[in-house]
Structures are given as structure tokens and as C-alpha cells.
Design a protein around this motif. Structure first.
Motif, mmCIF file in Angstrom:
data_model
loop_
_atom_site.group_PDB
_atom_site.id
_atom_site.type_symbol
_atom_site.label_atom_id
_atom_site.label_comp_id
_atom_site.label_asym_id
_atom_site.label_seq_id
_atom_site.Cartn_x
_atom_site.Cartn_y
_atom_site.Cartn_z
ATOM 1 N N ILE A 209 -26.196 7.011 28.814
ATOM 2 C CA ILE A 209 -25.138 7.897 28.324
ATOM 3 C C ILE A 209 -25.216 7.991 26.803
ATOM 4 O O ILE A 209 -25.324 6.975 26.107
ATOM 5 N N THR A 210 -25.136 9.209 26.285
ATOM 6 C CA THR A 210 -25.142 9.404 24.827
ATOM 7 C C THR A 210 -23.825 9.966 24.315
ATOM 8 O O THR A 210 -23.406 9.647 23.201
ATOM 9 N N ASP A 211 -23.156 10.817 25.122
ATOM 10 C CA ASP A 211 -21.964 11.506 24.633
ATOM 11 C C ASP A 211 -20.926 11.657 25.748
ATOM 12 O O ASP A 211 -21.272 11.778 26.925
ATOM 13 N N LEU A 212 -19.660 11.633 25.323
ATOM 14 C CA LEU A 212 -18.553 11.940 26.230
ATOM 15 C C LEU A 212 -17.682 12.979 25.532
ATOM 16 O O LEU A 212 -17.185 12.731 24.436
ATOM 17 N N VAL A 213 -17.537 14.137 26.174
ATOM 18 C CA VAL A 213 -16.819 15.256 25.572
ATOM 19 C C VAL A 213 -15.539 15.516 26.353
ATOM 20 O O VAL A 213 -15.574 15.716 27.573
ATOM 21 N N LEU A 214 -14.401 15.476 25.660
ATOM 22 C CA LEU A 214 -13.108 15.751 26.279
ATOM 23 C C LEU A 214 -12.653 17.138 25.850
ATOM 24 O O LEU A 214 -12.333 17.359 24.688
ATOM 25 N N LEU A 215 -12.645 18.059 26.808
ATOM 26 C CA LEU A 215 -12.253 19.435 26.514
ATOM 27 C C LEU A 215 -10.742 19.596 26.624
ATOM 28 O O LEU A 215 -10.063 18.801 27.299
ATOM 29 N N ARG A 216 -10.220 20.627 25.989
ATOM 30 C CA ARG A 216 -8.770 20.831 25.963
ATOM 31 C C ARG A 216 -8.203 21.172 27.345
ATOM 32 O O ARG A 216 -7.021 20.980 27.600
ATOM 33 N N ASN A 217 -9.031 21.697 28.242
ATOM 34 C CA ASN A 217 -8.531 22.044 29.576
ATOM 35 C C ASN A 217 -8.496 20.860 30.524
ATOM 36 O O ASN A 217 -8.165 21.002 31.703
ATOM 37 N N GLY A 218 -8.839 19.670 30.010
ATOM 38 C CA GLY A 218 -8.795 18.472 30.834
ATOM 39 C C GLY A 218 -10.127 18.084 31.442
ATOM 40 O O GLY A 218 -10.257 17.005 32.031
#
Length: 283
Positions: A209-218
């Protein structure tokens, strides 16, 4: 009548003597208090009782000279214009601690104490980086690399700008905070430890794992070193998502750990159903 007048005169004279004695007593008390305060003020200014040395420990990154400057700034001035704050018995330890915590976001905790008659000891505990938080997931999603990243501790607290790292040193988080000021804010308040455990558990299983992206839509995107994206959302139980990903890792046809994946993404947002896209085909 003469007798009564004589008695009144004696009583009046007695009362005056009592008042005079009271005034004298109060005057002596006041004088003693003034002398005591003056003496204490004088003694508190003696060189042998003033802080001359500041000993700092525990700071591996934070500049000790800057810590000392902030601490000494709180020792300026006097209490009630009489007692110097730099007196080793009187210096405001709690105020020094609060100032250091406010000034240095890298400092997690600090303890200030007296050592001898002339030394103030400052014991610092610095925050340790657990991950990175990077600004602007929109550029990231469009394929650009973010250059503004910050260290995050085990609680999700952003405490310092980070230098450039190769992508496999720390997991990078995008999103998760609405704070207008980056430093001293917290990403995924109250849940960062849960997400961190989730990510580190998968990394312990050799999932790169390199990245975890939390988007505004959940929605949440978990990015692998190979470029593969695993999708889930904040409403899902992370323990269940973790188990599902571990099951997927056992499927040879998916080759999640491979650096040459056969698909673009895995979508876990639909309950027990799993979708993945491979070579333009959704299954």
C-alpha cells in the motif's frame, strides 16, 4: 456629678490607650509584613537563586536553542513587581510547558522542573511520524505527484512538513480533514488509529500500500505500488473490509501483490459482491 465625670474621663483615657496600643500593634504587624516581603524580594533576586542554566533532553529534531529561547521568554518580568520569575523556586513551570507545546507542534509532551538552585530542566517527548498527509488529492487523482506532505503521528495529528520520500517509506493519506490550517490539525478525527491499524495490518501481509485517499462523498481509495486501486467507503466496517481483502489476496488470478497486475481496480463497496476491472472488462 464630679465623681461621674471623673469616671468618664478615666474610661475615655483607657479607651484611647487601648486604641493607641491597637494602632501600634497593627503598625508593627504592617512593618513586619513589609520587612518580610522586602526581605523575601531581596533574597529572591540573589544570583545564586536565579536560573542560569537550561538543560534540555529528549529533543532529537527540535532545536534546543529555540526551546531555550521560548522557555527563557517566560522567565522575564516579575510577580507583583517584586519577585523575579527567573527565580529557580518561583519560575512558572506550567506556563513554560504550555508555551512550548503551543510553539512546537512536533513536541507531544514536556515536563519542566528545577534542578538545584540555578538549573531548569526541560524533558521533551517528540512526536514520531506514523504516516504522511499530503495536500490536494485532486492533483493526485489526475496523476500528478503532491509535493506538500506533512508528518502525521499515531493519533492523526499533523505536526511537521515532511521532505520528499520514496513512496514505500510512509503511507500517504489524502483528504480526511476540513481544517483551514494544516499544521496542528488532525486527519480522520477519532478514527485515524483505526485506519492506521487497517493499513498496517495489510502491509504486514505484504500488500504494498502506498496511498489512502478519502473522498468527500465517503468513498475511500486504497492505492497499491502497482497502481491498482481498492475501493470501499467509510460506512463499511473496516474489520470486514480487511477480511475481504485478505481473501482476495489468496486468489491467484487477482495477483494483488504482483507488481504487474492484471486489472485496474477492485470495488468492495457493494456488500458481499466484489467487482474488478481488467483490460476494459468489468466482472
Amino acid at each position: 456629678m464630679a465623681f461621674a465625670s471623673t469616671v468618664r474621663n478615666k474610661q475615655s483615657a483607657l479607651q484611647r490607650r487601648k486604641r493607641n496600643r491597637l494602632y501600634l500593634f497593627c503598625g508593627l504587624i504592617f512593618l513586619c509584613v513589609v520587612l518580610l516581603i522586602g526581605t523575601l524580594s531581596y533574597v529572591s533576586r540573589l544570583e545564586q537563586f536565579l536560573v542560569k542554566t537550561v538543560v534540555i533532553s529528549g529533543n532529537t529534531v527540535t532545536d534546543g536553542a529555540l526551546i531555550e529561547d521560548v522557555a527563557r521568554g517566560e522567565l522575564l518580568g516579575k510577580y507583583l513587581w517584586l519577585f523575579p520569575k527567573e527565580n529557580s523556586f518561583l519560575f512558572p513551570a506550567k506556563t513554560v510547558e504550555q508555551s512550548l507545546l503551543s510553539e512546537f507542534s512536533r513536541v507531544k509532551s514536556v515536563s519542566v522542573s528545577r534542578e538545584g538552585f540555578e538549573t531548569m530542566r526541560i524533558a521533551v517527548v517528540e512526536r514520531k511520524p506514523q504516516a504522511l498527509w499530503c495536500e490536494g488529492f485532486e492533483p493526485f487523482l489526475s496523476g500528478e505527484n503532491s509535493t506538500d506532505c506533512y508528518f502525521v503521528d499515531e493519533s492523526g495529528f499533523i505536526f511537521s512538513r515532511a521532505p520528499q520520500f520514496s513512496r514505500n517509506v510512509f503511507v500517504r493519506y489524502f483528504g480526511g480533514t476540513e481544517a483551514t490550517s494544516t499544521l496542528a490539525s488532525t486527519i480522520i478525527p477519532d478514527r485515524f488509529a483505526e485506519y492506521d491499524f487497517f493499513v498496517e495490518s495489510l502491509r504486514a501481509e505484504k500488500l504494498p500500500i502506498t496511498d489512502l485517499v478519502l473522498l468527500r462523498n465517503g468513498d475511500i481509495g486504497l492505492y497499491l505500488e502497482s497502481g491498482v486501486k481498492i475501493l470501499f467507503d467509510t460506512r463499511q466496517n473496516l474489520g470486514t473490509v480487511l477480511s475481504n481483502i485478505e481473501l482476495l489476496m489468496e486468489r491467484e488470478e487477482l495477483s494483488l501483490i504482483s507488481k504487474t497486475p492484471r486489472f485496474e481496480y477492485v470495488d468492495l463497496r457493494y456488500g458481499n459482491k466484489v467487482f474488478y476491472k481488467s483490460k476494459g472488462v468489468t466482472q
